[in-house]
Design an enzyme around this catalytic site. Structure first.
Site, PDB file in Angstrom:
ATOM      1  N   ASP A   1     -45.614  -0.740 -18.568  1.00 19.71           N
ATOM      2  CA  ASP A   1     -46.307  -2.018 -18.372  1.00 19.71           C
ATOM      3  C   ASP A   1     -45.374  -3.064 -17.749  1.00 19.71           C
ATOM      4  O   ASP A   1     -44.162  -3.036 -17.995  1.00 19.71           O
ATOM      5  CB  ASP A   1     -46.833  -2.510 -19.738  1.00 19.71           C
ATOM      6  CG  ASP A   1     -47.904  -3.567 -19.587  1.00 19.71           C
ATOM      7  OD1 ASP A   1     -48.353  -3.812 -18.452  1.00 19.71           O
ATOM      8  OD2 ASP A   1     -48.298  -4.156 -20.606  1.00 19.71           O
TER       9      ASP A   1
ATOM     10  N   HIS B   1     -45.824  -1.902  -8.564  1.00 17.26           N
ATOM     11  CA  HIS B   1     -46.181  -0.496  -8.814  1.00 17.26           C
ATOM     12  C   HIS B   1     -45.248   0.432  -8.041  1.00 17.26           C
ATOM     13  O   HIS B   1     -44.837   1.482  -8.537  1.00 17.26           O
ATOM     14  CB  HIS B   1     -47.632  -0.226  -8.412  1.00 17.26           C
ATOM     15  CG  HIS B   1     -48.621  -1.018  -9.218  1.00 17.26           C
ATOM     16  ND1 HIS B   1     -48.515  -1.157 -10.591  1.00 17.26           N
ATOM     17  CD2 HIS B   1     -49.724  -1.718  -8.857  1.00 17.26           C
ATOM     18  CE1 HIS B   1     -49.519  -1.906 -11.035  1.00 17.26           C
ATOM     19  NE2 HIS B   1     -50.254  -2.263 -10.010  1.00 17.26           N
TER      20      HIS B   1
ATOM     21  N   LEU C   1     -38.440  20.196 -18.537  1.00 12.28           N
ATOM     22  CA  LEU C   1     -39.274  19.060 -18.960  1.00 12.28           C
ATOM     23  C   LEU C   1     -40.715  19.176 -18.457  1.00 12.28           C
ATOM     24  O   LEU C   1     -40.939  19.488 -17.285  1.00 12.28           O
ATOM     25  CB  LEU C   1     -38.657  17.770 -18.403  1.00 12.28           C
ATOM     26  CG  LEU C   1     -39.457  16.487 -18.619  1.00 12.28           C
ATOM     27  CD1 LEU C   1     -39.342  16.015 -20.061  1.00 12.28           C
ATOM     28  CD2 LEU C   1     -38.989  15.376 -17.676  1.00 12.28           C
TER      29      LEU C   1
ATOM     30  N   GLU D   1     -43.259   7.179 -33.710  1.00 12.48           N
ATOM     31  CA  GLU D   1     -42.421   5.999 -33.886  1.00 12.48           C
ATOM     32  C   GLU D   1     -42.627   5.121 -32.654  1.00 12.48           C
ATOM     33  O   GLU D   1     -42.610   5.621 -31.526  1.00 12.48           O
ATOM     34  CB  GLU D   1     -40.940   6.414 -33.980  1.00 12.48           C
ATOM     35  CG  GLU D   1     -40.631   7.256 -35.195  1.00 12.48           C
ATOM     36  CD  GLU D   1     -40.818   6.503 -36.506  1.00 12.48           C
ATOM     37  OE1 GLU D   1     -40.480   5.299 -36.554  1.00 12.48           O
ATOM     38  OE2 GLU D   1     -41.298   7.119 -37.478  1.00 12.48           O
TER      39      GLU D   1
HETATM   40  C1  FPP Z   1     -49.208  -1.501 -15.735  1.00 13.62           C
HETATM   41  O1  FPP Z   1     -48.586  -2.665 -15.277  1.00 13.62           O
HETATM   42  C2  FPP Z   1     -49.028  -0.434 -14.757  1.00 13.62           C
HETATM   43  C3  FPP Z   1     -50.003   0.317 -14.191  1.00 13.62           C
HETATM   44  C4  FPP Z   1     -51.441   0.174 -14.519  1.00 13.62           C
HETATM   45  C5  FPP Z   1     -49.698   1.323 -13.166  1.00 13.62           C
HETATM   46  C6  FPP Z   1     -48.530   2.163 -13.540  1.00 13.62           C
HETATM   47  C7  FPP Z   1     -48.112   2.969 -12.409  1.00 13.62           C
HETATM   48  C8  FPP Z   1     -46.815   3.190 -12.086  1.00 13.62           C
HETATM   49  C9  FPP Z   1     -45.676   2.673 -12.835  1.00 13.62           C
HETATM   50  C10 FPP Z   1     -46.472   4.083 -10.985  1.00 13.62           C
HETATM   51  C11 FPP Z   1     -46.805   5.471 -11.397  1.00 13.62           C
HETATM   52  C12 FPP Z   1     -46.122   6.429 -10.620  1.00 13.62           C
HETATM   53  C13 FPP Z   1     -46.605   7.636 -10.371  1.00 13.62           C
HETATM   54  C14 FPP Z   1     -45.712   8.617  -9.801  1.00 13.62           C
HETATM   55  C15 FPP Z   1     -48.002   8.024 -10.645  1.00 13.62           C
HETATM   56  P1  FPP Z   1     -49.492  -3.921 -14.925  1.00 13.62           P
HETATM   57  O2  FPP Z   1     -49.928  -3.796 -13.520  1.00 13.62           O
HETATM   58  O3  FPP Z   1     -50.610  -4.034 -15.911  1.00 13.62           O
HETATM   59  O4  FPP Z   1     -48.466  -5.092 -15.099  1.00 13.62           O
HETATM   60  P2  FPP Z   1     -48.803  -6.570 -15.599  1.00 13.62           P
HETATM   61  O5  FPP Z   1     -49.243  -6.449 -17.037  1.00 13.62           O
HETATM   62  O6  FPP Z   1     -47.497  -7.280 -15.464  1.00 13.62           O
HETATM   63  O7  FPP Z   1     -49.877  -7.115 -14.711  1.00 13.62           O
END
Ligand code: FPP
Length: 254
Positions: free
Chosen positions: A34, A51, A145, A221
């Site tokens: 997040d 992202h 993994l 945990e």
């Molecule tokens: C949450 O942060 C994040 C997501 C919904 C997307 C997560 C995706 C990635 C980290 C990339 C994934 C990589 C691969 C290889 C699939 P948010 O956008 O809700 O952040 P905010 O709360 O600050 O708005």
């Protein structure tokens, strides 16, 4: 007892942390990645830049998980609720698995990583489905993994679908009602054959599950950090592992 020195420090008090040599390493770590949007906003960048940077963090964290012989790393990449986001953001996130796998699959092969997914992949765009399918196929013989992406995953949906399938199997007389127990129910979840997460991490300061692994996290945990996902580092991850090593898990016993 001698301790293995690892090159990282607890930045708050500059005290060196050590992973305990015979300390337990979680078999399964699940992470709610997040804070991508906030990371981008802080820099005056569009949300999708967060992202993209978050994708690079995934690469770093996979290496650390492998180094410590963690067996399963489940990453919450897209929830069943994330479709509510602007289409341009959803489209961008849906391209990330392909981009990640295009650039990183050779390394994942070298590192013996096996790609899996959980979630309802039927609703994903075709290009995402194909990229993931190809990576799963290529890595299915790897024994290191398990890198498990939660893609269009929602725990409530998962459980409702499991229940529907159970009811059908009862109707078809493949099962009797009395056969249903916790262990059988788990066979109907996406996580069939994967142990429950031992450690569940959420970045960015939020402290909630957001429909992630509600059944499976019954005895996990939890570890929370204010660090935003794109800034989450090998050192922070090891800090979480160290903290886990010092937890007493009783599973309801004394
Ligand atoms: C949450 O942060 C994040 C997501 C919904 C997307 C997560 C995706 C990635 C980290 C990339 C994934 C990589 C691969 C290889 C699939 P948010 O956008 O809700 O952040 P905010 O709360 O600050 O708005």
């Amino acid at each position: 007892m001698a301790k293995i020195r690892l090159p990282f420090f607890n930045k708050k008090n500059d005290k060196e942390l050590n992973l305990l040599p015979n300390g337990k390493i979680p078999e399964h770590v699940a992470i709610i990645m997040d804070g991508n949007g906030r990371w981008a906003k802080k820099r005056g960048l569009p949300r999708v830049a967060g992202h993209k940077q978050g994708m690079d963090t995934v690469k770093t964290i996979v290496k650390v998980a492998n180094k410590h012989k963690i067996k399963v790393l489940t990453l919450y990449a897209f929830s069943t609720e994330n479709w509510k986001r602007p289409k341009s953001e959803v489209d961008f996130i849906m391209k990330l698995p392909k981009e990640f796998l295009n650039t990183y699959l050779p390394d994942l092969m070298k590192e013996n990583v096996q790609i899996r997914t959980i979630g309802d992949d039927g609703q994903l765009p075709q290009h995402t489905i194909e990229a993931v399918k190809y990576a799963k196929e290529r890595t299915k013989g790897n024994t290191g993994l398990i890198l498990n992406f939660a893609l269009n995953y929602g725990s409530r949906y998962e459980m409702v679908e499991a229940m529907k399938q159970l009811v059908m199997d009862v109707e078809d007389q493949k099962l009797q009602i009395d056969d249903i127990n916790e262990s059988l129910f788990e066979d109907y979840l996406y996580t069939k054959n994967i142990s429950d997460p031992d450690l569940l991490i959420r970045t960015s300061g939020e402290q909630r599950l957001s429909n992630f692994l509600l059944w499976q996290a019954a005895y996990s945990e939890f570890w929370f950090t204010d660090v935003l996902w794109p800034d989450f580092s090998a050192e922070k991850f090891e800090e979480a592992l160290f903290d886990y090593q010092n937890r007493k898990r009783r599973f309801g016993s004394i």
